[in-house]
Design a protein around this motif. Structure first.
Motif, PDB file in Angstrom:
ATOM      1  N   LEU A  46      -4.675  41.313 -23.444  1.00  0.00           N
ATOM      2  CA  LEU A  46      -3.555  40.738 -24.200  1.00  0.00           C
ATOM      3  C   LEU A  46      -3.978  40.281 -25.585  1.00  0.00           C
ATOM      4  O   LEU A  46      -3.297  40.565 -26.578  1.00  0.00           O
ATOM      5  CB  LEU A  46      -2.953  39.560 -23.432  1.00  0.00           C
ATOM      6  N   VAL A  47      -5.090  39.567 -25.678  1.00  0.00           N
ATOM      7  CA  VAL A  47      -5.482  39.024 -26.983  1.00  0.00           C
ATOM      8  C   VAL A  47      -5.841  40.127 -27.978  1.00  0.00           C
ATOM      9  O   VAL A  47      -5.780  39.913 -29.186  1.00  0.00           O
ATOM     10  CB  VAL A  47      -6.648  38.006 -26.860  1.00  0.00           C
ATOM     11  N   GLU A  48      -6.217  41.304 -27.465  1.00  0.00           N
ATOM     12  CA  GLU A  48      -6.485  42.425 -28.354  1.00  0.00           C
ATOM     13  C   GLU A  48      -5.189  42.985 -28.938  1.00  0.00           C
ATOM     14  O   GLU A  48      -5.172  43.525 -30.039  1.00  0.00           O
ATOM     15  CB  GLU A  48      -7.238  43.536 -27.599  1.00  0.00           C
ATOM     16  N   ARG A  49      -4.109  42.870 -28.178  1.00  0.00           N
ATOM     17  CA  ARG A  49      -2.827  43.439 -28.605  1.00  0.00           C
ATOM     18  C   ARG A  49      -1.852  42.402 -29.145  1.00  0.00           C
ATOM     19  O   ARG A  49      -0.802  42.762 -29.667  1.00  0.00           O
ATOM     20  CB  ARG A  49      -2.170  44.168 -27.422  1.00  0.00           C
ATOM     21  N   PHE A  50      -2.204  41.121 -28.993  1.00  0.00           N
ATOM     22  CA  PHE A  50      -1.306  40.059 -29.426  1.00  0.00           C
ATOM     23  C   PHE A  50      -2.064  39.156 -30.405  1.00  0.00           C
ATOM     24  O   PHE A  50      -2.687  38.171 -30.010  1.00  0.00           O
ATOM     25  CB  PHE A  50      -0.813  39.262 -28.220  1.00  0.00           C
ATOM     26  N   PRO A  51      -2.038  39.481 -31.690  1.00  0.00           N
ATOM     27  CA  PRO A  51      -2.816  38.728 -32.689  1.00  0.00           C
ATOM     28  C   PRO A  51      -2.437  37.248 -32.717  1.00  0.00           C
ATOM     29  O   PRO A  51      -1.323  36.861 -32.379  1.00  0.00           O
ATOM     30  CB  PRO A  51      -2.427  39.414 -34.008  1.00  0.00           C
ATOM     31  N   GLY A  52      -3.402  36.456 -33.139  1.00  0.00           N
ATOM     32  CA  GLY A  52      -3.148  35.023 -33.262  1.00  0.00           C
ATOM     33  C   GLY A  52      -3.377  34.248 -31.984  1.00  0.00           C
ATOM     34  O   GLY A  52      -2.888  33.126 -31.843  1.00  0.00           O
ATOM     35  N   THR A  53      -4.121  34.840 -31.044  1.00  0.00           N
ATOM     36  CA  THR A  53      -4.319  34.206 -29.742  1.00  0.00           C
ATOM     37  C   THR A  53      -5.805  34.010 -29.450  1.00  0.00           C
ATOM     38  O   THR A  53      -6.587  34.968 -29.467  1.00  0.00           O
ATOM     39  CB  THR A  53      -3.695  35.047 -28.615  1.00  0.00           C
ATOM     40  N   ASP A  54      -6.200  32.785 -29.183  1.00  0.00           N
ATOM     41  CA  ASP A  54      -7.554  32.486 -28.717  1.00  0.00           C
ATOM     42  C   ASP A  54      -7.582  32.598 -27.194  1.00  0.00           C
ATOM     43  O   ASP A  54      -6.555  32.423 -26.534  1.00  0.00           O
ATOM     44  CB  ASP A  54      -7.963  31.075 -29.136  1.00  0.00           C
ATOM     45  N   LEU A  55      -8.751  32.849 -26.661  1.00  0.00           N
ATOM     46  CA  LEU A  55      -8.857  33.071 -25.220  1.00  0.00           C
ATOM     47  C   LEU A  55      -9.837  32.090 -24.575  1.00  0.00           C
ATOM     48  O   LEU A  55     -10.936  31.873 -25.074  1.00  0.00           O
ATOM     49  CB  LEU A  55      -9.315  34.514 -24.949  1.00  0.00           C
ATOM     50  N   TYR A  56      -9.409  31.520 -23.438  1.00  0.00           N
ATOM     51  CA  TYR A  56     -10.233  30.615 -22.649  1.00  0.00           C
ATOM     52  C   TYR A  56     -10.255  31.127 -21.202  1.00  0.00           C
ATOM     53  O   TYR A  56      -9.196  31.405 -20.629  1.00  0.00           O
ATOM     54  CB  TYR A  56      -9.654  29.194 -22.655  1.00  0.00           C
ATOM     55  N   TYR A  57     -11.457  31.231 -20.620  1.00  0.00           N
ATOM     56  CA  TYR A  57     -11.510  31.539 -19.184  1.00  0.00           C
ATOM     57  C   TYR A  57     -12.792  30.988 -18.588  1.00  0.00           C
ATOM     58  O   TYR A  57     -13.716  30.578 -19.299  1.00  0.00           O
ATOM     59  CB  TYR A  57     -11.328  33.018 -18.890  1.00  0.00           C
ATOM     60  N   MET A  58     -12.817  30.981 -17.257  1.00  0.00           N
ATOM     61  CA  MET A  58     -13.925  30.356 -16.535  1.00  0.00           C
ATOM     62  C   MET A  58     -15.222  31.117 -16.790  1.00  0.00           C
ATOM     63  O   MET A  58     -15.262  32.351 -16.832  1.00  0.00           O
ATOM     64  CB  MET A  58     -13.622  30.309 -15.041  1.00  0.00           C
ATOM     65  N   SER A  59     -16.303  30.372 -16.942  1.00  0.00           N
ATOM     66  CA  SER A  59     -17.585  30.958 -17.321  1.00  0.00           C
ATOM     67  C   SER A  59     -18.144  31.904 -16.261  1.00  0.00           C
ATOM     68  O   SER A  59     -18.955  32.779 -16.576  1.00  0.00           O
ATOM     69  CB  SER A  59     -18.600  29.845 -17.602  1.00  0.00           C
ATOM     70  N   LYS A  60     -17.690  31.782 -15.022  1.00  0.00           N
ATOM     71  CA  LYS A  60     -18.226  32.669 -13.981  1.00  0.00           C
ATOM     72  C   LYS A  60     -17.772  34.118 -14.175  1.00  0.00           C
ATOM     73  O   LYS A  60     -18.323  35.030 -13.557  1.00  0.00           O
ATOM     74  CB  LYS A  60     -17.844  32.159 -12.593  1.00  0.00           C
ATOM     75  N   PHE A  61     -16.789  34.317 -15.069  1.00  0.00           N
ATOM     76  CA  PHE A  61     -16.324  35.676 -15.353  1.00  0.00           C
ATOM     77  C   PHE A  61     -16.890  36.195 -16.686  1.00  0.00           C
ATOM     78  O   PHE A  61     -16.425  37.209 -17.207  1.00  0.00           O
ATOM     79  CB  PHE A  61     -14.799  35.729 -15.393  1.00  0.00           C
ATOM     80  N   ALA A  62     -17.885  35.526 -17.210  1.00  0.00           N
ATOM     81  CA  ALA A  62     -18.463  35.917 -18.503  1.00  0.00           C
ATOM     82  C   ALA A  62     -19.077  37.312 -18.434  1.00  0.00           C
ATOM     83  O   ALA A  62     -19.682  37.702 -17.431  1.00  0.00           O
ATOM     84  CB  ALA A  62     -19.527  34.906 -18.918  1.00  0.00           C
ATOM     85  N   ARG A  63     -18.903  38.049 -19.549  1.00  0.00           N
ATOM     86  CA  ARG A  63     -19.433  39.411 -19.621  1.00  0.00           C
ATOM     87  C   ARG A  63     -20.575  39.531 -20.616  1.00  0.00           C
ATOM     88  O   ARG A  63     -21.207  40.570 -20.718  1.00  0.00           O
ATOM     89  CB  ARG A  63     -18.328  40.383 -20.019  1.00  0.00           C
ATOM     90  N   GLY A  64     -20.802  38.501 -21.396  1.00  0.00           N
ATOM     91  CA  GLY A  64     -21.873  38.528 -22.372  1.00  0.00           C
ATOM     92  C   GLY A  64     -21.427  38.815 -23.787  1.00  0.00           C
ATOM     93  O   GLY A  64     -22.223  38.696 -24.725  1.00  0.00           O
ATOM     94  N   ASP A  65     -20.152  39.193 -23.963  1.00  0.00           N
ATOM     95  CA  ASP A  65     -19.669  39.484 -25.313  1.00  0.00           C
ATOM     96  C   ASP A  65     -18.756  38.386 -25.860  1.00  0.00           C
ATOM     97  O   ASP A  65     -18.127  38.539 -26.906  1.00  0.00           O
ATOM     98  CB  ASP A  65     -18.896  40.818 -25.330  1.00  0.00           C
ATOM     99  N   GLU A  66     -18.681  37.284 -25.137  1.00  0.00           N
ATOM    100  CA  GLU A  66     -17.731  36.230 -25.493  1.00  0.00           C
ATOM    101  C   GLU A  66     -18.030  35.605 -26.854  1.00  0.00           C
ATOM    102  O   GLU A  66     -17.110  35.343 -27.634  1.00  0.00           O
ATOM    103  CB  GLU A  66     -17.710  35.135 -24.413  1.00  0.00           C
ATOM    104  N   ALA A  67     -19.297  35.378 -27.157  1.00  0.00           N
ATOM    105  CA  ALA A  67     -19.646  34.760 -28.438  1.00  0.00           C
ATOM    106  C   ALA A  67     -19.245  35.656 -29.606  1.00  0.00           C
ATOM    107  O   ALA A  67     -18.709  35.187 -30.617  1.00  0.00           O
ATOM    108  CB  ALA A  67     -21.143  34.454 -28.488  1.00  0.00           C
ATOM    109  N   VAL A  68     -19.478  36.934 -29.452  1.00  0.00           N
ATOM    110  CA  VAL A  68     -19.140  37.893 -30.508  1.00  0.00           C
ATOM    111  C   VAL A  68     -17.628  37.949 -30.715  1.00  0.00           C
ATOM    112  O   VAL A  68     -17.135  37.995 -31.846  1.00  0.00           O
ATOM    113  CB  VAL A  68     -19.684  39.300 -30.179  1.00  0.00           C
ATOM    114  N   LYS A  69     -16.883  37.944 -29.625  1.00  0.00           N
ATOM    115  CA  LYS A  69     -15.429  38.056 -29.696  1.00  0.00           C
ATOM    116  C   LYS A  69     -14.738  36.717 -29.948  1.00  0.00           C
ATOM    117  O   LYS A  69     -13.540  36.671 -30.210  1.00  0.00           O
ATOM    118  CB  LYS A  69     -14.893  38.674 -28.405  1.00  0.00           C
ATOM    119  N   GLY A  70     -15.480  35.634 -29.840  1.00  0.00           N
ATOM    120  CA  GLY A  70     -14.890  34.325 -30.078  1.00  0.00           C
ATOM    121  C   GLY A  70     -14.140  33.759 -28.885  1.00  0.00           C
ATOM    122  O   GLY A  70     -13.291  32.875 -29.032  1.00  0.00           O
TER     123      GLY A  70
END
Length: 374
Positions: A21-45
């Protein structure tokens, strides 16, 4: 965070959906639980959190205009209940089910923009928007949003709830529109309902039976008009007044403001209905004018002497022409900016200031206008 929206997810499927969604809906920050981290979160913000999402919601409420939460509706209701303040302050909150089939408007549907956000997010996901606000479902006037897209300001909000009830319950409603944009009825395939009648001025409406009133005016109402129309009515201030202004170089903002306020009060006109200040281009950097426009959120419209001289004046001034190249400043500026053919106030001089007032000419194109005084 500088974005207006935040998406929050706590499940595997929810995170997948939120990332998409955040890729297709500009102006949106994303928050989710750290157990689902993929390693690219810092780069993507993307922001990670530990523990219950309930702990971060108070902060998100303060930071964002809208929250897109991919959690069950009941859980969201329980979590946000303790942090609700007022429908004029609370952000929009919408909920998406874990399969992305439904997008539900939960909080601040009108004033906070949740209904609009629901439609936009549903379109981005290919989901079904779920909106329960009566005026949206029935396709009628949303009292708390009436005219907001035009910049109208609600002056008397305390009756908004009972007036809204009258509108959706199809009671007798009068719309008194003395000025302002007329194309407010946006349902092209649906005519204005019979229980809503439009009148061009307050006096006409006061002599017909009605249960609720929507009053659109730049005038200060009389005591009698307030007693009758605002007994169960809402008053809207359209941006319909143009202040034409000339002043000596270095005139203080305080003096300019005082002249504007006193002149409007004398003419029984509302300060909230001022659209802009209009003047000659040599005054476009006049600090006093800039300060007043900044304070009230008005535009400063500046015209060349040639543009001002195109406006016919009954009393052109050779003295003003000598110093500015224009035969008048405040009077022609007011007419040019408003599109009007005559003034409410042609010209008044007060100290270092000259002021003129004109009412914006609005095209009579609304479907509602064709229904006026049926």
């Amino acid at each position: 965070m500088s974005n207006p929206f935040a998406a929050v997810a706590i499940t595997k499927h929810g995170v997948e959906m939120a990332r998409d969604l955040v890729e297709r809906f500009p102006g949106t920050d994303l928050y989710y639980m750290s157990k689902f981290a993929r390693g690219d979160e810092a780069v993507k913000g993307y922001e990670m959190f530990e523990g219950s999402v309930k702990l971060i919601l108070p902060d998100l409420f303060k930071k964002y205009n809208g929250l897109i939460i991919i959690i069950s509706l009941g859980a969201v209701v329980r979590m946000i209940a303790p942090i609700l303040e007022d429908k004029k302050k609370d952000p929009a909150v919408i909920v998406i089910d874990d399969r992305g089939e439904h997008v539900i408007s939960v909080l601040s549907g009108h004033l906070g923009g949740a209904n609009e956000l629901t439609r936009e997010v549903a379109a981005a996901l290919g989901a079904r928007p779920v909106i329960t606000t009566a005026s949206d479902v029935q396709q009628t006037i949303p009292v708390d949003l009436f005219g907001r897209s035009f910049g109208w300001v609600i002056e008397s909000f305390d009756k908004a709830t009972p007036v809204s009830a009258s509108v959706v319950n199809e009671e007798r409603v009068v719309v008194v529109q003395e000025t302002g944009e007329t194309n407010w009825w946006t349902y092209e395939k649906k005519p204005l309902p019979d229980h809503i009648r439009v009148y061009a001025n307050a006096q006409e409406a006061m002599h017909v039976p009605f249960d609720a009133a929507l009053v659109v005016s730049d005038r200060l109402l009389s005591h009698e008009e307030e007693a009758v129309l605002l007994r169960n009515g809402v008053l809207y201030r359209p941006k319909s007044l143009v202040i034409g202004m000339g002043c000596n170089r270095g005139t203080s903002a305080d003096e300019i403001e005082s002249v504007i306020i006193d002149t409007l009060a004398d003419m029984r006109l509302s300060l909230r209905s001022v659209r802009c200040i209009a003047t000659i281009d040599i005054k476009k950097d006049e600090q006093g004018l800039l300060d007043i426009c900044r304070k009230y959120g008005w535009r400063l419209e500046a015209y060349t002497p040639e543009e001002l001289n195109e406006v016919p004046l009954a009393n052109p001034s050779d003295t003003v022409f000598k110093f500015t190249g224009a035969y008048g400043v405040c009077e022609p500026a007011a007419l040019r900016a408003s599109g009007a053919s005559e003034w409410l106030l042609e010209k008044k001089k007060s100290g270092n200031v000259t002021i003129s007032i004109a009412r914006v000419r609005f095209p009579q194109t609304a479907a509602a206008c064709s229904e006026a005084v049926r």
